[in-house]
Design a protein around this motif. Sequence first.
Motif, PDB file in Angstrom:
ATOM      1  N   TRP A 158       0.804  -1.216   0.000  1.00 29.39           N
ATOM      2  CA  TRP A 158       0.000   0.000   0.000  1.00 29.39           C
ATOM      3  C   TRP A 158       0.843   1.274   0.000  1.00 29.39           C
ATOM      4  O   TRP A 158       0.330   2.362  -0.224  1.00 29.39           O
ATOM      5  N   SER A 159       2.148   1.129   0.207  1.00 31.48           N
ATOM      6  CA  SER A 159       3.021   2.297   0.097  1.00 31.48           C
ATOM      7  C   SER A 159       3.802   2.287  -1.212  1.00 31.48           C
ATOM      8  O   SER A 159       4.680   3.119  -1.414  1.00 31.48           O
ATOM      9  N   SER A 160       3.473   1.347  -2.095  1.00 32.28           N
ATOM     10  CA  SER A 160       4.245   1.239  -3.345  1.00 32.28           C
ATOM     11  C   SER A 160       3.339   1.276  -4.566  1.00 32.28           C
ATOM     12  O   SER A 160       3.684   0.725  -5.609  1.00 32.28           O
ATOM     13  N   CYS A 161       2.204   1.928  -4.430  1.00 31.76           N
ATOM     14  CA  CYS A 161       1.240   1.954  -5.532  1.00 31.76           C
ATOM     15  C   CYS A 161       1.616   2.925  -6.651  1.00 31.76           C
ATOM     16  O   CYS A 161       1.088   2.817  -7.761  1.00 31.76           O
ATOM     17  N   TYR A 162       2.502   3.871  -6.349  1.00 32.78           N
ATOM     18  CA  TYR A 162       2.763   4.935  -7.316  1.00 32.78           C
ATOM     19  C   TYR A 162       4.246   5.010  -7.638  1.00 32.78           C
ATOM     20  O   TYR A 162       5.101   4.560  -6.873  1.00 32.78           O
ATOM     21  N   THR A 163       4.550   5.609  -8.773  1.00 32.71           N
ATOM     22  CA  THR A 163       5.875   5.492  -9.348  1.00 32.71           C
ATOM     23  C   THR A 163       6.972   6.184  -8.564  1.00 32.71           C
ATOM     24  O   THR A 163       8.147   5.908  -8.790  1.00 32.71           O
ATOM     25  N   ASP A 164       6.630   7.057  -7.651  1.00 32.23           N
ATOM     26  CA  ASP A 164       7.692   7.738  -6.915  1.00 32.23           C
ATOM     27  C   ASP A 164       8.192   6.914  -5.725  1.00 32.23           C
ATOM     28  O   ASP A 164       9.114   7.332  -5.033  1.00 32.23           O
ATOM     29  N   HIS A 165       7.586   5.755  -5.480  1.00 29.50           N
ATOM     30  CA  HIS A 165       8.043   4.926  -4.360  1.00 29.50           C
ATOM     31  C   HIS A 165       7.657   3.482  -4.656  1.00 29.50           C
ATOM     32  O   HIS A 165       6.576   3.036  -4.314  1.00 29.50           O
ATOM     33  N   MET A 166       8.583   2.737  -5.298  1.00 26.68           N
ATOM     34  CA  MET A 166       8.283   1.359  -5.700  1.00 26.68           C
ATOM     35  C   MET A 166       9.416   0.414  -5.315  1.00 26.68           C
ATOM     36  O   MET A 166      10.063  -0.185  -6.173  1.00 26.68           O
ATOM     37  N   PRO A 167       9.713   0.257  -4.017  1.00 25.40           N
ATOM     38  CA  PRO A 167      10.767  -0.673  -3.626  1.00 25.40           C
ATOM     39  C   PRO A 167      10.309  -2.117  -3.782  1.00 25.40           C
ATOM     40  O   PRO A 167       9.189  -2.475  -3.392  1.00 25.40           O
ATOM     41  N   LEU A 168      11.136  -2.961  -4.372  1.00 24.14           N
ATOM     42  CA  LEU A 168      10.790  -4.371  -4.502  1.00 24.14           C
ATOM     43  C   LEU A 168      10.923  -5.077  -3.154  1.00 24.14           C
ATOM     44  O   LEU A 168      11.703  -4.661  -2.291  1.00 24.14           O
ATOM     45  N   ALA A 169      10.173  -6.140  -2.981  1.00 19.54           N
ATOM     46  CA  ALA A 169      10.239  -6.921  -1.749  1.00 19.54           C
ATOM     47  C   ALA A 169      11.638  -7.482  -1.561  1.00 19.54           C
ATOM     48  O   ALA A 169      12.363  -7.748  -2.528  1.00 19.54           O
ATOM     49  N   ALA A 170      12.006  -7.694  -0.322  1.00 25.65           N
ATOM     50  CA  ALA A 170      13.343  -8.220  -0.024  1.00 25.65           C
ATOM     51  C   ALA A 170      13.490  -9.671  -0.430  1.00 25.65           C
ATOM     52  O   ALA A 170      14.583 -10.119  -0.771  1.00 25.65           O
ATOM     53  N   GLY A 171      12.406 -10.437  -0.391  1.00 22.08           N
ATOM     54  CA  GLY A 171      12.454 -11.855  -0.722  1.00 22.08           C
ATOM     55  C   GLY A 171      11.809 -12.157  -2.052  1.00 22.08           C
ATOM     56  O   GLY A 171      11.750 -11.317  -2.964  1.00 22.08           O
ATOM     57  N   ALA A 172      11.274 -13.379  -2.171  1.00 24.56           N
ATOM     58  CA  ALA A 172      10.672 -13.805  -3.434  1.00 24.56           C
ATOM     59  C   ALA A 172       9.398 -13.048  -3.761  1.00 24.56           C
ATOM     60  O   ALA A 172       8.915 -13.112  -4.893  1.00 24.56           O
ATOM     61  N   GLY A 173       8.856 -12.293  -2.808  1.00 25.94           N
ATOM     62  CA  GLY A 173       7.689 -11.477  -3.082  1.00 25.94           C
ATOM     63  C   GLY A 173       7.904 -10.456  -4.179  1.00 25.94           C
ATOM     64  O   GLY A 173       6.930  -9.938  -4.739  1.00 25.94           O
ATOM     65  N   ARG A 174       9.141 -10.147  -4.529  1.00 28.56           N
ATOM     66  CA  ARG A 174       9.412  -9.214  -5.627  1.00 28.56           C
ATOM     67  C   ARG A 174       8.900  -9.762  -6.960  1.00 28.56           C
ATOM     68  O   ARG A 174       8.745  -9.001  -7.927  1.00 28.56           O
ATOM     69  N   PHE A 175       8.650 -11.077  -7.012  1.00 25.42           N
ATOM     70  CA  PHE A 175       8.155 -11.688  -8.245  1.00 25.42           C
ATOM     71  C   PHE A 175       6.637 -11.847  -8.237  1.00 25.42           C
ATOM     72  O   PHE A 175       6.075 -12.428  -9.160  1.00 25.42           O
ATOM     73  N   ASP A 176       5.973 -11.315  -7.212  1.00 23.59           N
ATOM     74  CA  ASP A 176       4.510 -11.360  -7.147  1.00 23.59           C
ATOM     75  C   ASP A 176       3.882 -10.583  -8.294  1.00 23.59           C
ATOM     76  O   ASP A 176       4.438  -9.579  -8.765  1.00 23.59           O
ATOM     77  N   VAL A 177       2.711 -11.039  -8.712  1.00 28.05           N
ATOM     78  CA  VAL A 177       1.822 -10.202  -9.515  1.00 28.05           C
ATOM     79  C   VAL A 177       0.567  -9.974  -8.695  1.00 28.05           C
ATOM     80  O   VAL A 177       0.278 -10.704  -7.749  1.00 28.05           O
ATOM     81  N   SER A 178      -0.171  -8.948  -9.045  1.00 35.42           N
ATOM     82  CA  SER A 178      -1.387  -8.632  -8.316  1.00 35.42           C
ATOM     83  C   SER A 178      -2.324  -9.834  -8.342  1.00 35.42           C
ATOM     84  O   SER A 178      -2.641 -10.360  -9.408  1.00 35.42           O
ATOM     85  N   PRO A 179      -2.750 -10.330  -7.186  1.00 36.41           N
ATOM     86  CA  PRO A 179      -3.538 -11.568  -7.154  1.00 36.41           C
ATOM     87  C   PRO A 179      -4.934 -11.382  -7.728  1.00 36.41           C
ATOM     88  O   PRO A 179      -5.495 -10.288  -7.718  1.00 36.41           O
ATOM     89  N   ALA A 180      -5.474 -12.499  -8.217  1.00 37.41           N
ATOM     90  CA  ALA A 180      -6.849 -12.513  -8.734  1.00 37.41           C
ATOM     91  C   ALA A 180      -7.794 -12.570  -7.545  1.00 37.41           C
ATOM     92  O   ALA A 180      -7.975 -13.613  -6.926  1.00 37.41           O
ATOM     93  N   TRP A 181      -8.398 -11.458  -7.219  1.00 40.53           N
ATOM     94  CA  TRP A 181      -9.215 -11.359  -6.002  1.00 40.53           C
ATOM     95  C   TRP A 181     -10.310 -12.421  -5.898  1.00 40.53           C
ATOM     96  O   TRP A 181     -10.510 -12.981  -4.816  1.00 40.53           O
TER      97      TRP A 181
END
Length: 366
Positions: A248-271
Amino acid sequence: MNTASAAQSPADSRSAAQPAPLPIAELGFSAPPGYLSACTAGLPTAATAAAMRGFIDDWAAGRADARALGGQAERCREHYARLAGVAVDRVALGSQASQLVSVVASSVPDGAEVLCAAGDFASLAHPLEQLAHRGVRVRYAPVSRLAEELRTDTALVAFSLVQSATGEVADAEAIRAAAEQVGARTLVDLTQSLGWLPVGADPFDFTVCHAYKWLCAPRGTAFLTVRAGLDEQLVPLAAGWYSADDVWSSCYTDHMPLAAGAGRFDVSPAWPALGGTEAALGALAALDPRAVHAHDLELANAAREVLDLPAGDSAIVTWADPDGTALAALTAGGITASGRAGNARIAFHLWNTADDVELLARALGR
């Protein structure tokens, strides 16, 4: 493959006593006898079906809560980590196996070789075939010979732990050991194994799994595992707002840090799939995997006896049916089965009983 000697998930790390009884009735499967197609699509538990309906109701009433859905996604990750026998930070969320394989493909060096199992499922091999523009060569060998076919120029060996078309169980330990000798990474598709075969993701460098088969989840939730220390070798090709530790703090282009672990490879889940996936994985993770394995294999081997086939080590049973005669007889006899690569194919999982084997015998006139 001798599954007793294979690496197992933490859900296996119980005492060496007899497996715990399976509370199958409590899971609330509603299929009538004759559904022998877990290898095509698993069935929902009562809780999964209710969760899917609940999402529709909430969505229609304007009650869908994005933050609550994010919590469901994280619980799905936690359940999957337990099932796969890895740390939670080693699991990435996706929606399709091929998308996750494409991330692993980014680690293959230019001009290197990838060794794949001949006849394996297309979603595993096709993303690797698309590396030809970088000089990457894909070579195929029977899954039974992958360990012998590894060479010093092989960068990655990719195979399904259980083959979709035949049900053959790979000798994963031999392949893993041979890959280590030549310095190749391992990419293993657990889609046809995790949920009945007590072998998790921990022995391998990378694994992918779509959860809609043996894990009984709705279609649309898949998982990638990455061995610790290998994150930087992969490119987060689909990095987006969900690829951070604090989404929720990485929704916009001025702040998009990747996750430290394998979560950096996540895609937005199918709700719509999350609630059902959470219920399915939670239920499966609570079962004794040895008991699931014993249940499924006992029924599969009873079916092999009906079919005059030797006992095997797979919950998937296949036999030659080039003209589809056997599949037609199964369908006419009230059995849901499938045909793949010239074979008739059936499978046994939690909802199946001896009644299904009797129905199989009657349908085939045995």
